[in-house]
Motif scaffolding. Structure first.
Motif, PDB file in Angstrom:
ATOM      1  N   ASN A  20      -5.714  -7.586  -1.208  1.00  0.00           N
ATOM      2  CA  ASN A  20      -5.225  -8.935  -1.481  1.00  0.00           C
ATOM      3  C   ASN A  20      -5.809  -9.462  -2.783  1.00  0.00           C
ATOM      4  O   ASN A  20      -7.032  -9.471  -2.972  1.00  0.00           O
ATOM      5  CB  ASN A  20      -5.608  -9.881  -0.339  1.00  0.00           C
ATOM      6  N   GLY A  21      -4.901  -9.863  -3.698  1.00  0.00           N
ATOM      7  CA  GLY A  21      -5.337 -10.410  -4.973  1.00  0.00           C
ATOM      8  C   GLY A  21      -5.806  -9.373  -5.976  1.00  0.00           C
ATOM      9  O   GLY A  21      -6.228  -9.731  -7.082  1.00  0.00           O
ATOM     10  N   LYS A  22      -5.700  -8.090  -5.639  1.00  0.00           N
ATOM     11  CA  LYS A  22      -6.164  -7.027  -6.533  1.00  0.00           C
ATOM     12  C   LYS A  22      -5.023  -6.525  -7.416  1.00  0.00           C
ATOM     13  O   LYS A  22      -3.856  -6.832  -7.218  1.00  0.00           O
ATOM     14  CB  LYS A  22      -6.743  -5.867  -5.715  1.00  0.00           C
ATOM     15  N   ARG A  23      -5.398  -5.710  -8.406  1.00  0.00           N
ATOM     16  CA  ARG A  23      -4.433  -5.121  -9.333  1.00  0.00           C
ATOM     17  C   ARG A  23      -4.246  -3.647  -8.983  1.00  0.00           C
ATOM     18  O   ARG A  23      -5.224  -2.902  -8.878  1.00  0.00           O
ATOM     19  CB  ARG A  23      -4.944  -5.274 -10.771  1.00  0.00           C
ATOM     20  N   VAL A  24      -2.979  -3.238  -8.834  1.00  0.00           N
ATOM     21  CA  VAL A  24      -2.656  -1.864  -8.448  1.00  0.00           C
ATOM     22  C   VAL A  24      -1.685  -1.277  -9.469  1.00  0.00           C
ATOM     23  O   VAL A  24      -0.665  -1.895  -9.790  1.00  0.00           O
ATOM     24  CB  VAL A  24      -2.024  -1.806  -7.040  1.00  0.00           C
ATOM     25  N   ALA A  25      -1.978  -0.079  -9.969  1.00  0.00           N
ATOM     26  CA  ALA A  25      -1.107   0.603 -10.930  1.00  0.00           C
ATOM     27  C   ALA A  25      -0.373   1.745 -10.249  1.00  0.00           C
ATOM     28  O   ALA A  25      -0.950   2.483  -9.437  1.00  0.00           O
ATOM     29  CB  ALA A  25      -1.926   1.146 -12.098  1.00  0.00           C
ATOM     30  N   LEU A  35       3.048  -2.846   0.694  1.00  0.00           N
ATOM     31  CA  LEU A  35       2.014  -3.869   0.762  1.00  0.00           C
ATOM     32  C   LEU A  35       2.535  -5.141   1.426  1.00  0.00           C
ATOM     33  O   LEU A  35       1.838  -5.783   2.224  1.00  0.00           O
ATOM     34  CB  LEU A  35       1.477  -4.173  -0.629  1.00  0.00           C
ATOM     35  N   LYS A  36       3.782  -5.498   1.118  1.00  0.00           N
ATOM     36  CA  LYS A  36       4.373  -6.687   1.743  1.00  0.00           C
ATOM     37  C   LYS A  36       4.459  -6.518   3.253  1.00  0.00           C
ATOM     38  O   LYS A  36       4.170  -7.448   4.024  1.00  0.00           O
ATOM     39  CB  LYS A  36       5.758  -6.949   1.153  1.00  0.00           C
ATOM     40  N   GLU A  37       4.872  -5.318   3.690  1.00  0.00           N
ATOM     41  CA  GLU A  37       4.961  -5.054   5.120  1.00  0.00           C
ATOM     42  C   GLU A  37       3.600  -5.131   5.802  1.00  0.00           C
ATOM     43  O   GLU A  37       3.515  -5.359   7.018  1.00  0.00           O
ATOM     44  CB  GLU A  37       5.590  -3.670   5.365  1.00  0.00           C
ATOM     45  N   ASN A  38       2.533  -4.918   5.013  1.00  0.00           N
ATOM     46  CA  ASN A  38       1.178  -4.992   5.557  1.00  0.00           C
ATOM     47  C   ASN A  38       0.506  -6.341   5.268  1.00  0.00           C
ATOM     48  O   ASN A  38      -0.714  -6.475   5.420  1.00  0.00           O
ATOM     49  CB  ASN A  38       0.335  -3.844   5.001  1.00  0.00           C
ATOM     50  N   GLY A  39       1.325  -7.316   4.829  1.00  0.00           N
ATOM     51  CA  GLY A  39       0.815  -8.659   4.619  1.00  0.00           C
ATOM     52  C   GLY A  39      -0.127  -8.801   3.445  1.00  0.00           C
ATOM     53  O   GLY A  39      -0.977  -9.709   3.426  1.00  0.00           O
ATOM     54  N   VAL A  40       0.023  -7.961   2.455  1.00  0.00           N
ATOM     55  CA  VAL A  40      -0.876  -7.970   1.299  1.00  0.00           C
ATOM     56  C   VAL A  40      -0.124  -8.464   0.067  1.00  0.00           C
ATOM     57  O   VAL A  40       0.982  -8.006  -0.228  1.00  0.00           O
ATOM     58  CB  VAL A  40      -1.443  -6.560   1.031  1.00  0.00           C
ATOM     59  N   GLU A  41      -0.727  -9.373  -0.654  1.00  0.00           N
ATOM     60  CA  GLU A  41      -0.200  -9.824  -1.941  1.00  0.00           C
ATOM     61  C   GLU A  41      -1.124  -9.314  -3.039  1.00  0.00           C
ATOM     62  O   GLU A  41      -2.285  -9.700  -3.110  1.00  0.00           O
ATOM     63  CB  GLU A  41      -0.114 -11.356  -1.984  1.00  0.00           C
ATOM     64  N   ALA A  42      -0.589  -8.440  -3.863  1.00  0.00           N
ATOM     65  CA  ALA A  42      -1.373  -7.863  -4.952  1.00  0.00           C
ATOM     66  C   ALA A  42      -0.507  -7.807  -6.200  1.00  0.00           C
ATOM     67  O   ALA A  42       0.728  -7.889  -6.119  1.00  0.00           O
ATOM     68  CB  ALA A  42      -1.855  -6.460  -4.571  1.00  0.00           C
ATOM     69  N   LEU A  43      -1.139  -7.664  -7.345  1.00  0.00           N
ATOM     70  CA  LEU A  43      -0.418  -7.520  -8.606  1.00  0.00           C
ATOM     71  C   LEU A  43      -0.115  -6.041  -8.809  1.00  0.00           C
ATOM     72  O   LEU A  43      -1.025  -5.230  -9.008  1.00  0.00           O
ATOM     73  CB  LEU A  43      -1.262  -8.056  -9.767  1.00  0.00           C
ATOM     74  N   ILE A  44       1.162  -5.689  -8.733  1.00  0.00           N
ATOM     75  CA  ILE A  44       1.585  -4.292  -8.897  1.00  0.00           C
ATOM     76  C   ILE A  44       2.116  -4.123 -10.307  1.00  0.00           C
ATOM     77  O   ILE A  44       3.061  -4.807 -10.709  1.00  0.00           O
ATOM     78  CB  ILE A  44       2.680  -3.906  -7.887  1.00  0.00           C
ATOM     79  N   GLU A  45       1.514  -3.218 -11.064  1.00  0.00           N
ATOM     80  CA  GLU A  45       1.963  -3.000 -12.440  1.00  0.00           C
ATOM     81  C   GLU A  45       2.419  -1.559 -12.614  1.00  0.00           C
ATOM     82  O   GLU A  45       1.903  -0.635 -11.978  1.00  0.00           O
ATOM     83  CB  GLU A  45       0.845  -3.315 -13.438  1.00  0.00           C
ATOM     84  N   TYR A  46       3.417  -1.378 -13.496  1.00  0.00           N
ATOM     85  CA  TYR A  46       3.938  -0.035 -13.761  1.00  0.00           C
ATOM     86  C   TYR A  46       2.948   0.755 -14.605  1.00  0.00           C
ATOM     87  O   TYR A  46       2.418   0.257 -15.600  1.00  0.00           O
ATOM     88  CB  TYR A  46       5.289  -0.110 -14.472  1.00  0.00           C
ATOM     89  N   SER A  47       2.722   1.998 -14.203  1.00  0.00           N
ATOM     90  CA  SER A  47       1.844   2.886 -14.961  1.00  0.00           C
ATOM     91  C   SER A  47       2.685   3.878 -15.743  1.00  0.00           C
ATOM     92  O   SER A  47       3.530   4.579 -15.178  1.00  0.00           O
ATOM     93  CB  SER A  47       0.910   3.641 -14.017  1.00  0.00           C
ATOM     94  N   TYR A  48       2.435   3.958 -17.028  1.00  0.00           N
ATOM     95  CA  TYR A  48       3.195   4.866 -17.897  1.00  0.00           C
ATOM     96  C   TYR A  48       2.574   6.255 -17.970  1.00  0.00           C
ATOM     97  O   TYR A  48       3.016   7.099 -18.741  1.00  0.00           O
ATOM     98  CB  TYR A  48       3.300   4.275 -19.305  1.00  0.00           C
ATOM     99  N   GLY A  49       1.571   6.504 -17.168  1.00  0.00           N
ATOM    100  CA  GLY A  49       0.936   7.811 -17.162  1.00  0.00           C
ATOM    101  C   GLY A  49      -0.578   7.683 -17.080  1.00  0.00           C
ATOM    102  O   GLY A  49      -1.139   6.592 -17.190  1.00  0.00           O
ATOM    103  N   ALA A  50      -1.239   8.836 -16.872  1.00  0.00           N
ATOM    104  CA  ALA A  50      -2.696   8.875 -16.739  1.00  0.00           C
ATOM    105  C   ALA A  50      -3.175   7.846 -15.717  1.00  0.00           C
ATOM    106  O   ALA A  50      -4.181   7.166 -15.912  1.00  0.00           O
ATOM    107  CB  ALA A  50      -3.365   8.646 -18.092  1.00  0.00           C
TER     108      ALA A  50
END
Length: 289
Positions: A114-119, A130-145
């Motif tokens: 919750n409230g964390k950043r996920v790539a 994450l929504k199904e598990n009741g979690v709100e996080a910042l999901i960002e697209y990873s271009y690699g590595a």
């Protein structure tokens, strides 16, 4: 008429080409080319990233394609699953989309995100999980590595793994599995309704799945004294029942079976001790039930 088929370019390309060769389709491609030659005039092959194939299949640019369930879900592609084909880059096992954090992270479970950043490269799939598990996080697209971004750039990643060894090498710890994904032969719905294209796809599926099925099996042939046959049959597994034929002018019989390759190492010495002779092991190209 031709069936336009999208095949994955990149990490899964070589494994896919080998599978098609085993199924009877020789594919050759020049470097930097996206349109390989194939020894089937009814196929037109286009190479592209596996991530894009389901979208082009869904939109009708391709009649069919081979890509993972993960990318079908990420593209939200409404396609027909023609065949499930369990193979990957390094292993014959399904791959997993997992959430991983640094070994020394305080994050122990999905709820801690919750409230964390996920790539991740699979943004939609990760967001939905994450929504199904009741979690709100910042999901960002990873271009690699993606694996090297934890913990300096993001708190966690959602990444594909076959064995988990690369995650461990980057000092990452898995806290959840979002999904297991296998490779799918999938088709555009309109193409599937075309009788010729459907038959072509079904024939292709039979050959590809037959080739995959054969990879874990071998054939065994042996000669057995008639008096020892029952003893041999007691230790001999088979897909159904062994094939037994009488040798000419002899009380010996020839026995042939198809079985799992992993059984053979311990089985051959046991067969030898039980009286079998002239034991031959041979590889298989296709197994069609």
């Amino acid at each position: 008429m031709k069936l336009r088929l999208g095949l994955p370019k990149g990490s899964l390309q070589e494994a896919t080409f080998q599978l098609f060769k085993q199924a009877g389709f020789n594919i050759s491609v020049r470097s930097r080319s996206y349109f390989p030659a194939v020894n089937d005039p009814e196929l037109e092959i286009v190479l592209m990233r596996a991530q894009e194939i389901p979208r082009y299949v869904y939109e009708g640019v391709l009649d069919a394609g081979i890509s993972g369930l993960d990318w079908i879900m990420e593209n939200e592609a409404d396609v027909v699953e023609v065949a499930d084909m369990v193979y990957a880059k390094n292993t014959p096992n399904p791959i997993r989309l997992v959430i991983a954090v640094a070994d020394n992270s305080d994050i122990k479970s999905v709820s801690d995100l919750n409230g964390k950043r996920v790539a991740t490269e699979l943004v939609r799939v990760t967001q939905k999980y994450l929504k199904e598990n009741g979690v709100e996080a910042l999901i960002e697209y990873s271009y690699g590595a993606t694996e090297v971004k934890v913990p300096h750039l993001v708190d966690a990643i959602a990444d594909i793994t076959e064995t988990g060894s690369s995650l461990k090498a980057n000092n990452l710890r898995i806290i959840a599995t979002i999904l297991e994904s296998t490779t799918k032969l999938h088709a555009n719905r309109s193409s599937w309704e075309d009788p010729w294209k459907r038959e072509k796809l079904q024939s292709l599926a039979v050959l590809l799945q037959g080739a995959l099925r054969a990879r874990s099996k071998v054939g065994l042939k042996m000669n057995v004294p008639g008096a020892m046959l029952e003893t041999i049959l007691d230790v001999l597994p088979a897909m159904k029942q062994p094939t037994i034929s009488q040798l000419v002018r002899s009380d010996w019989v020839a026995v042939e079976v198809i079985l799992e390759e992993m059984q053979v190492r311990d089985l051959i010495p046991a067969l030898k001790r039980a009286g079998a002779q002239d034991i031959i092991e041979y590889p298989l190209t296709k197994v069609i039930p």
